[in-house]
Design a protein around this motif. Structure first.
Motif, PDB file in Angstrom:
ATOM      1  N   TYR A 233       0.827  -1.207   0.000  1.00 55.52           N
ATOM      2  CA  TYR A 233       0.000   0.000   0.000  1.00 55.52           C
ATOM      3  C   TYR A 233       0.866   1.263   0.000  1.00 55.52           C
ATOM      4  O   TYR A 233       0.589   2.225  -0.721  1.00 55.52           O
ATOM      5  CB  TYR A 233      -0.942   0.007   1.205  1.00 55.52           C
ATOM      6  N   LEU A 234       1.912   1.269   0.811  1.00 57.75           N
ATOM      7  CA  LEU A 234       2.815   2.423   0.833  1.00 57.75           C
ATOM      8  C   LEU A 234       3.454   2.627  -0.532  1.00 57.75           C
ATOM      9  O   LEU A 234       3.631   3.752  -1.003  1.00 57.75           O
ATOM     10  CB  LEU A 234       3.891   2.222   1.900  1.00 57.75           C
ATOM     11  N   LEU A 235       3.811   1.515  -1.179  1.00 55.68           N
ATOM     12  CA  LEU A 235       4.430   1.590  -2.501  1.00 55.68           C
ATOM     13  C   LEU A 235       3.458   2.114  -3.539  1.00 55.68           C
ATOM     14  O   LEU A 235       3.766   3.036  -4.300  1.00 55.68           O
ATOM     15  CB  LEU A 235       4.926   0.196  -2.909  1.00 55.68           C
ATOM     16  N   LEU A 236       2.252   1.561  -3.562  1.00 55.00           N
ATOM     17  CA  LEU A 236       1.308   1.890  -4.621  1.00 55.00           C
ATOM     18  C   LEU A 236       0.689   3.266  -4.464  1.00 55.00           C
ATOM     19  O   LEU A 236       0.285   3.885  -5.441  1.00 55.00           O
ATOM     20  CB  LEU A 236       0.211   0.824  -4.692  1.00 55.00           C
ATOM     21  N   PHE A 237       0.592   3.759  -3.225  1.00 53.68           N
ATOM     22  CA  PHE A 237       0.044   5.098  -3.049  1.00 53.68           C
ATOM     23  C   PHE A 237       1.081   6.190  -3.289  1.00 53.68           C
ATOM     24  O   PHE A 237       0.752   7.356  -3.346  1.00 53.68           O
ATOM     25  CB  PHE A 237      -0.580   5.249  -1.660  1.00 53.68           C
ATOM     26  N   GLU A 310     -13.397   4.983 -10.286  1.00 55.47           N
ATOM     27  CA  GLU A 310     -12.246   4.171 -10.669  1.00 55.47           C
ATOM     28  C   GLU A 310     -11.534   3.476  -9.512  1.00 55.47           C
ATOM     29  O   GLU A 310     -10.463   2.904  -9.705  1.00 55.47           O
ATOM     30  CB  GLU A 310     -11.231   5.039 -11.428  1.00 55.47           C
ATOM     31  N   VAL A 311     -12.092   3.516  -8.324  1.00 54.18           N
ATOM     32  CA  VAL A 311     -11.490   2.852  -7.159  1.00 54.18           C
ATOM     33  C   VAL A 311     -12.411   1.725  -6.711  1.00 54.18           C
ATOM     34  O   VAL A 311     -13.589   1.962  -6.424  1.00 54.18           O
ATOM     35  CB  VAL A 311     -11.257   3.851  -6.003  1.00 54.18           C
ATOM     36  N   GLY A 312     -11.871   0.517  -6.631  1.00 48.39           N
ATOM     37  CA  GLY A 312     -12.689  -0.659  -6.378  1.00 48.39           C
ATOM     38  C   GLY A 312     -13.536  -0.594  -5.124  1.00 48.39           C
ATOM     39  O   GLY A 312     -14.747  -0.851  -5.160  1.00 48.39           O
ATOM     40  N   ILE A 313     -12.927  -0.243  -3.980  1.00 50.55           N
ATOM     41  CA  ILE A 313     -13.687  -0.230  -2.729  1.00 50.55           C
ATOM     42  C   ILE A 313     -14.771   0.848  -2.732  1.00 50.55           C
ATOM     43  O   ILE A 313     -15.841   0.664  -2.149  1.00 50.55           O
ATOM     44  CB  ILE A 313     -12.751  -0.055  -1.507  1.00 50.55           C
ATOM     45  N   LEU A 314     -14.514   1.963  -3.423  1.00 51.93           N
ATOM     46  CA  LEU A 314     -15.524   3.018  -3.511  1.00 51.93           C
ATOM     47  C   LEU A 314     -16.679   2.589  -4.416  1.00 51.93           C
ATOM     48  O   LEU A 314     -17.837   2.928  -4.166  1.00 51.93           O
ATOM     49  CB  LEU A 314     -14.902   4.311  -4.032  1.00 51.93           C
ATOM     50  N   GLU A 315     -16.356   1.838  -5.463  1.00 52.71           N
ATOM     51  CA  GLU A 315     -17.401   1.340  -6.358  1.00 52.71           C
ATOM     52  C   GLU A 315     -18.343   0.386  -5.625  1.00 52.71           C
ATOM     53  O   GLU A 315     -19.567   0.443  -5.813  1.00 52.71           O
ATOM     54  CB  GLU A 315     -16.755   0.633  -7.554  1.00 52.71           C
ATOM     55  N   GLN A 359      -4.457  -8.433  -5.940  1.00 52.41           N
ATOM     56  CA  GLN A 359      -5.775  -7.925  -6.331  1.00 52.41           C
ATOM     57  C   GLN A 359      -6.427  -7.152  -5.181  1.00 52.41           C
ATOM     58  O   GLN A 359      -7.075  -6.123  -5.396  1.00 52.41           O
ATOM     59  CB  GLN A 359      -6.676  -9.094  -6.748  1.00 52.41           C
ATOM     60  N   PHE A 360      -6.264  -7.648  -3.965  1.00 50.33           N
ATOM     61  CA  PHE A 360      -6.828  -6.987  -2.789  1.00 50.33           C
ATOM     62  C   PHE A 360      -6.212  -5.601  -2.592  1.00 50.33           C
ATOM     63  O   PHE A 360      -6.915  -4.620  -2.339  1.00 50.33           O
ATOM     64  CB  PHE A 360      -6.591  -7.855  -1.556  1.00 50.33           C
ATOM     65  N   ILE A 361      -4.897  -5.519  -2.732  1.00 50.79           N
ATOM     66  CA  ILE A 361      -4.212  -4.237  -2.579  1.00 50.79           C
ATOM     67  C   ILE A 361      -4.674  -3.244  -3.646  1.00 50.79           C
ATOM     68  O   ILE A 361      -4.927  -2.069  -3.363  1.00 50.79           O
ATOM     69  CB  ILE A 361      -2.683  -4.430  -2.664  1.00 50.79           C
ATOM     70  N   LEU A 362      -4.806  -3.731  -4.877  1.00 55.27           N
ATOM     71  CA  LEU A 362      -5.183  -2.847  -5.977  1.00 55.27           C
ATOM     72  C   LEU A 362      -6.608  -2.318  -5.861  1.00 55.27           C
ATOM     73  O   LEU A 362      -6.961  -1.347  -6.537  1.00 55.27           O
ATOM     74  CB  LEU A 362      -5.006  -3.575  -7.314  1.00 55.27           C
ATOM     75  N   LEU A 363      -7.436  -2.942  -5.022  1.00 54.10           N
ATOM     76  CA  LEU A 363      -8.786  -2.425  -4.798  1.00 54.10           C
ATOM     77  C   LEU A 363      -8.764  -1.013  -4.236  1.00 54.10           C
ATOM     78  O   LEU A 363      -9.729  -0.258  -4.382  1.00 54.10           O
ATOM     79  CB  LEU A 363      -9.550  -3.339  -3.831  1.00 54.10           C
ATOM     80  N   GLY A 364      -7.661  -0.651  -3.586  1.00 49.49           N
ATOM     81  CA  GLY A 364      -7.562   0.671  -2.988  1.00 49.49           C
ATOM     82  C   GLY A 364      -7.172   1.758  -3.962  1.00 49.49           C
ATOM     83  O   GLY A 364      -7.257   2.947  -3.622  1.00 49.49           O
TER      84      GLY A 364
END
Length: 410
Positions: A233-237, A310-315, A359-364
């Motif tokens: 998460y730190l990396l991807l954000f 475009e954000v999985g958890i928000l969708e 996939q779980f991380i990318l949901l964010g």
């Protein structure tokens, strides 16, 4: 058993075909592709209904574990949520049931209910078939569309074969890895950064798991899993630094999109999302208001009332509120923990948990629920891992079968 295998194969191909044809429609705007995607979705409805009506014939005789009860509850909630979607016309009814980002995006979880450990061998069969012709598909895709369209839908099978096939011929491994590198380059070139990250991270985690000897102590593995989630998460954000690094690695810094295109989505979404929406969301036809898209003068901008975000958890929040979001996240986390912590490194369940972890991380940051290949694989892999309470022996047995199945280029 043969009818079960045939049903699962047809179900897989219907989703893959639907995803490919819809991607072609979005790129070309040729209505024939939309009709084809509609027919594929209709096929999916018919096949899944047939499977639900004949559970014994199609092998759904699972021990009713807590995880499978939660799967059934989630699919039930997905169905009940239709009542809060309120279509007001025939066109909205079609949108509700056949748009890949409406009801189908969540009903696709039915794949997890029909999956078992034997589904893995069927999935490997499909994966090999697609990957064997992937190089040809890649060339045709770029020639016809001048950008990644079909390969963006199918490239996930490249990394999936690395997870499913423990022992693969050197020729086949070189072929798959080369295509993965090429696809990462192409997706980054066209600023499809989530595709590039997904393709890069899953094999990277697999390689690390082979190089680093994981302790068999469950607490140690659980701690490693937690640290991995935080680190990713730190990396991807850190969008700019992450993609600067990726672009330097492939030598294309001039193609980098350095704009943080996600933070404002969170801000605008929660400004428009009312307290009454948190429970059940706004239904599968729900929208939210975006001031940014109202003001934007881009040539391919959305309307100010946006059907998807475009954000999985928000969708998931938008369409189904916490009622859908909580079991959605719990099920995927349950499968990740089950595969990563409860199974030995290198087993099928462990490898597939790495797929779900990314996939779980990318949901964010993206990974929006959709009726496409990517989310079908998320759910069917979740179902495979959770299919048996005592699946360790079965996973190792089937992994042994995979080891003896060699792949050859056509």
């Amino acid at each position: 058993m043969q009818s079960n295998k045939t049903a699962q194969l047809n179900l897989m191909y219907s989703v893959i075909a639907a995803g490919v044809t819809y991607a072609c429609y979005i790129n070309s705007q040729l209505f024939v592709f939309r009709i084809l995607s509609f027919l594929c979705a209709l096929t999916f409805y018919l096949l899944s209904t047939l499977i639900l009506l004949k559970p014994h014939e199609f092998g759904n005789q699972h021990q009713i574990s807590t995880s499978r009860k939660l799967l059934r509850l989630y699919v039930g909630l997905v169905a009940v949520n239709i009542l809060f979607s309120f279509p007001s016309s025939a066109s909205e009814i079609l949108t509700l049931f056949f748009h890949p980002y409406a009801f189908l995006a969540f009903y696709i979880a039915i794949a997890a209910l029909i999956a078992d450990t034997k589904t893995a061998s069927i999935l490997l069969q499909v994966t090999k078939q697609i990957n064997s012709y992937f190089a040809i598909i890649l060339i045709m895709d770029l020639v016809i569309f001048n950008e990644p369209v079909i390969i963006s839908e199918l490239c996930i099978f490249l990394v999936l074969e690395l997870l499913l096939n423990k022992k693969i011929s050197k020729k086949r491994l070189f072929y798959i890895v080369t295509l993965v590198v090429v696809c990462v380059y192409i997706e980054n070139l066209f600023i499809n950064r989530t595709f590039a990250l997904r393709l890069a991270l899953i094999p990277s985690l697999l390689a690390i798991s082979k190089l680093v000897r994981f302790a068999e102590n469950k607490l140690t593995k659980l701690a490693a899993l937690g640290l991995s989630i935080v680190a990713l998460y730190l990396l991807l954000f850190s969008f700019q630094s992450t993609f600067d690094l990726l672009s330097r690695m492939i030598g294309k810094t001039e193609t980098l999109n350095r704009v943080d295109t996600r933070s404002f989505l969170f801000t605008e979404f929660f400004m428009d999302f009312k307290s009454t929406d948190w429970g059940i969301g706004r239904g599968y036809l729900g929208e939210y208001f975006s001031q940014w898209f109202r003001d934007w003068e881009g040539d391919r901008g959305d309307a100010e009332l946006r059907f998807t975000i475009e954000v999985g958890i928000l969708e998931v929040l938008l369409k189904g509120g916490l009622v859908l979001l909580i079991p959605f996240l719990v099920l995927i986390l349950w499968a990740i923990i089950s595969g990563f912590v409860n199974h030995k490194s290198g087993t099928l369940a462990f490898n597939l948990s790495l797929f779900l972890l990314v996939q779980f991380i990318l949901l964010g940051i993206e990974n929006v629920p959709a009726f496409n290949t990517n989310f079908f694989l998320i759910w069917i892999i979740t179902g495979i891992i959770l299919s048996k309470k005592d699946s360790q022996i079965l996973f190792e047995k089937y992994h042994g079968k995979f080891d003896r199945t060699r792949s050859h280029l056509p």
